[in-house]
Design an enzyme around this catalytic site. Structure first.
Site, PDB file in Angstrom:
ATOM      1  N   GLU A   1      -0.470  -8.229   5.438  1.00 52.75           N
ATOM      2  CA  GLU A   1      -0.286  -8.412   7.028  1.00 52.75           C
ATOM      3  C   GLU A   1      -1.166  -8.310   7.834  1.00 52.75           C
ATOM      4  O   GLU A   1      -1.165  -8.804   8.958  1.00 52.75           O
ATOM      5  CB  GLU A   1       0.994  -7.194   7.397  1.00 52.75           C
ATOM      6  CG  GLU A   1       0.241  -5.670   7.503  1.00 52.75           C
ATOM      7  CD  GLU A   1      -0.080  -5.060   6.122  1.00 52.75           C
ATOM      8  OE1 GLU A   1       0.048  -5.555   5.187  1.00 52.75           O
ATOM      9  OE2 GLU A   1      -0.578  -3.817   6.258  1.00 52.75           O
TER      10      GLU A   1
ATOM     11  N   HIS B   1      -3.132  -5.499   1.747  1.00 54.83           N
ATOM     12  CA  HIS B   1      -2.595  -5.610   3.057  1.00 54.83           C
ATOM     13  C   HIS B   1      -2.298  -7.131   3.451  1.00 54.83           C
ATOM     14  O   HIS B   1      -3.043  -7.644   4.242  1.00 54.83           O
ATOM     15  CB  HIS B   1      -3.125  -4.780   4.268  1.00 54.83           C
ATOM     16  CG  HIS B   1      -3.034  -3.314   3.878  1.00 54.83           C
ATOM     17  ND1 HIS B   1      -2.042  -2.606   4.248  1.00 54.83           N
ATOM     18  CD2 HIS B   1      -3.954  -2.473   3.547  1.00 54.83           C
ATOM     19  CE1 HIS B   1      -2.037  -1.264   3.728  1.00 54.83           C
ATOM     20  NE2 HIS B   1      -3.391  -1.082   3.348  1.00 54.83           N
TER      21      HIS B   1
ATOM     22  N   CYS C   1       0.876  -1.364  -0.055  1.00 57.13           N
ATOM     23  CA  CYS C   1       0.105  -0.163  -0.070  1.00 57.13           C
ATOM     24  C   CYS C   1       0.805   1.222  -0.004  1.00 57.13           C
ATOM     25  O   CYS C   1       1.521   1.404  -1.286  1.00 57.13           O
ATOM     26  CB  CYS C   1      -1.045  -0.028   1.062  1.00 57.13           C
ATOM     27  SG  CYS C   1      -2.157   1.025   0.910  1.00 57.13           S
TER      28      CYS C   1
END
Lengths: 201, 297
Positions: A177, A175, A82
Site C-alpha cells: 500500500e 507494504h 505486516c
C-alpha cells in the site's frame, strides 16, 4: 463479468488510508471498518500495517474481534499486510501473550523478525505470476518462519516467504500500500472474484 | 539482520513508512520500563522514552538533555512496540548516540534545551527517522527539507492545555488549504512568505497535503482532546505528561487510545471519558514563564 465489489479496510490503527487510496485507484469501493456493523456486505477485507498489539487491544475491546474472526472462518477473502499478517497467523512468536490471533492462515510468524527500524529496508522482489519485479518496503517487518502444507508461497527473500496465499487468504510481510504499483492489490482482487464466482454468498 | 543483495536501509521511503504505520494511534511519554509496559498494555502504538515528562522539566527548570542510554535500553527491553527518544535541537551527537542505541524514531525536540540557536540537525545523514515540531507550515516545510519524516504540532508541552496545539494544527492545515486554491504564480509568493522550498510548496498545491504525516502534540490530557486533534486533521496523537500526571494512568491511557480510533463517534467518546478520575491539573498560557514552542525556527 465485473460485479460491484466492496472491500473493507480495518481502521482501528495503522496505515489504513494508504490501502483505501490503492483500492480507489483500482476503481473499487471501500469502507473503513471500526465497528461490527461495518462488516455487513463486505466482499473482502484488508488488515493493514500498524501495531498489531494496538489493533489486537482494540479488537477485543468490542465484539469486532469475535465477529471478524467468524467472517474469516466463513471464507471472507482477507489480505493482511505486516501487522495485519501477524493477526492472521495461526502462531505468533515474540508477540504479547494476550495478543489476538484470527487464525486465518496456517503460518507461524515472528514479530519484528527482520529487526527494529534501523533494519527496515526496501528491495525489489519477484512475485510468481508477475513478469517484472515489485518494489517492496519492509518496516519492522515480521518474518514468516514456517508455513502449513496448504499455503502457497508467491514471493520470498533468501528462501523466507514474504507473500503467501491459502484459499482466500493473502498475506505479506511488506507494504504494497506504500507504493503506487497496484499489482499486489490486483492479486487480492482476483482472489475476491474467485470467491464470488465459486461461493454461494 | 536484514537481507541480501539489493536491499536498502535508511532511505526516506523506509523512514516515512514507519510514520505511516503509527497513524491513528497514540504515542505516550514514559520515564520508566514500568510506565512503558502500562502504555503498551493500554494500546500505545509507540512510546517516547525520556527522563522527565515535560511537566516536570517545566517545574524543575535547568538544562534538559537526551536521556541516559541505560534508561532507554531498559524501556526498549520492556516493550515490543517502537521506542522513540528525544535529542536537543541541533545536537547531532545526541542523535548519533540515539541512532547507535537503535531507537526507532528520534524527536528533535523543543522540550529539551536547544543546543544550537541557528541550525537544526541535518536529518538526511541518519538512517533513523526523525520527527520534528512545528507551529506553522513554513516551519514544518523547513524541517521536511532537512529530512524529517514526520511533523507534529509543537503545542505547549507539559501544560495539559491544548490551546496551542489547536492553534498550530489550524495554522498548518489552514495554509495547506489556501495553497490548494492558489495559482502557479502565487506559489512563488507562498514559498517566499513561508521561507520554505518552492518545490515543497508546489507539491502541497498538487496533493493537498503535507509530504509527510502530520501528528498532534503538546498539551493533550483527555480522550476528548485526542478526538479534537483527530477531527481537526491530525493523523495520530502524542500524549506526554497527560497520562502519567493524571490520577489513573492505565485506564486514562486506554481511553485515549479508544478515543483516537473512534474520534468521530461521540457515543463511544462519552463512554470512554467516564470514570477516569482527575486529569492532570494543567496551566494557562498566561501562567507559564517559558514557551517551548518558541524554540526552533
Amino acid at each position: 463479468m465485473n460485479p460491484r465489489v466492496l472491500v473493507g479496510v480495518l481502521a482501528l490503527q495503522g496505515a489504513f488510508d494508504a490501502h483505501v487510496q490503492r483500492l480507489t485507484e483500482l476503481g473499487l469501493e471501500s469502507r473503513l471498518v471500526k465497528n461490527t456493523s461495518d462488516l455487513v456486505d463486505l466482499d473482502g477485507i484488508i488488515l493493514p500495517g500498524g501495531e498489531s498489539t494496538t489493533m489486537s487491544n482494540l479488537l477485543v475491546a468490542s465484539d469486532l474481534g469475535v465477529e471478524l474472526s467468524k467472517r474469516l472462518h466463513d471464507g471472507l477473502p482477507v489480505f493482511g499486510t505486516c501487522a495485519g499478517m501477524i493477526m492472521m497467523a495461526r502462531t505468533i512468536h515474540d508477540g504479547r501473550p494476550d495478543q489476538i490471533s484470527l487464525d486465518a492462515m496456517d503460518i507461524q510468524v515472528r514479530r519484528n523478525g527482520y529487526g527494529r527500524q534501523n533494519d527496515s529496508f526496501e528491495q525489489d522482489i519477484s512475485i510468481t505470476s508477475l513478469d517484472s519485479p515489485f518494489h517492496a518496503l519492509f518496516i519492522r517487518a515480521p518474518v514468516i518462519e514456517s508455513i502449513g502444507h496448504d499455503v502457497e508461497v508467491l514471493a520470498s527473500i533468501d528462501e523466507r516467504p514474504v507473500l503467501v496465499r491459502q484459499a482466500y487468504s493473502l498475506a505479506s510481510s511488506f507494504h504494497p500500500e506504500l507504493v503506487t504499483d497496484l499489482r499486489v492489490h490486483e492479486i487480492f482482487l482476483s482472489i475476491i472474484h474467485e470467491s464470488l464466482t465459486t461461493s454461494k454468498r | 539482520m536484514s537481507s541480501s543483495n539489493n536491499a536498502q536501509v535508511g532511505s526516506f521511503p523506509v523512514k516515512r513508512g514507519l510514520a505511516e504505520m503509527l497513524k491513528g494511534g497514540v504515542i505516550m511519554d514514559v520515564v520508566t520500563p514500568g510506565q512503558a509496559k502500562i502504555a503498551e498494555d493500554a494500546g500505545a502504538c509507540a512510546v517516547m522514552a525520556l527522563e522527565r515528562v515535560p511537566a516536570d522539566i517545566r517545574r524543575d527548570g535547568g538544562v534538559a538533555r537526551m536521556s541516559d542510554p541505560d534508561m532507554i535500553e531498559g524501556i526498549k527491553a520492556a516493550v515490543t512496540i517502537p521506542v522513540m527518544a528525544k535529542a536537543r535541537i541541533g545536537h547531532f551527537v545526541e542523535a548519533q548516540i540515539l541512532q547507535a542505541l537503535g531507537v526507532d524514531f528520534i524527536d528533535e525536540s523543543e522540550v529539551l534545551t536547544p543546543a544550537d540557536e541557528a541550525h537544526h540537525i541535518d536529518k538526511y545523514k541518519f538512517t533513523t527517522p526523525f520527527v520534528c515540531g512545528a507551529t506553522n507550515l513554513g516551519e514544518a516545510l523547513r524541517r521536511i527539507s532537512e529530512g524529517a519524516a514526520l511533523i507534529r504540532s509543537k503545542g505547549e508541552a507539559g501544560t495539559g492545555n491544548i490551546v496551542e496545539a489547536v492553534r498550530h494544527l489550524r495554522s498548518i492545515l489552514g495554509d495547506i488549504k489556501k495553497i490548494g486554491s492558489a495559482d502557479s504564480a502565487e506559489l512563488f509568493e507562498w514559498a517566499k512568505r513561508l521561507q520554505a522550498p518552492l518545490s515543497l510548496v508546489q507539491e502541497i498545491a498538487e496533493t493537498g497535503k503535507l509530504p509527510v504525516p502530520l501528528f498532534c502534540a503538546g498539551g493533550l490530557a483527555t480522550p476528548a482532546d485526542a478526538a479534537l486533534a483527530m477531527q481537526l486533521g491530525a493523523e495520530c496523537v502524542f500524549v506526554g505528561s497527560g497520562i502519567f500526571k493524571s490520577d489513573n494512568p492505565g485506564p486514562r491511557a486506554k481511553a485515549i487510545v479508544e478515543a483516537t480510533t473512534h474520534y468521530m463517534d461521540a457515543k463511544i467518546l462519552a463512554k470512554v471519558s467516564a470514570g477516569l478520575g482527575a486529569p492532570m491539573t494543567g496551566i494557562g498560557m498566561d501562567e507559564i514563564n517559558q514557551r517551548y514552542a518558541d524554540r526552533g525556527w
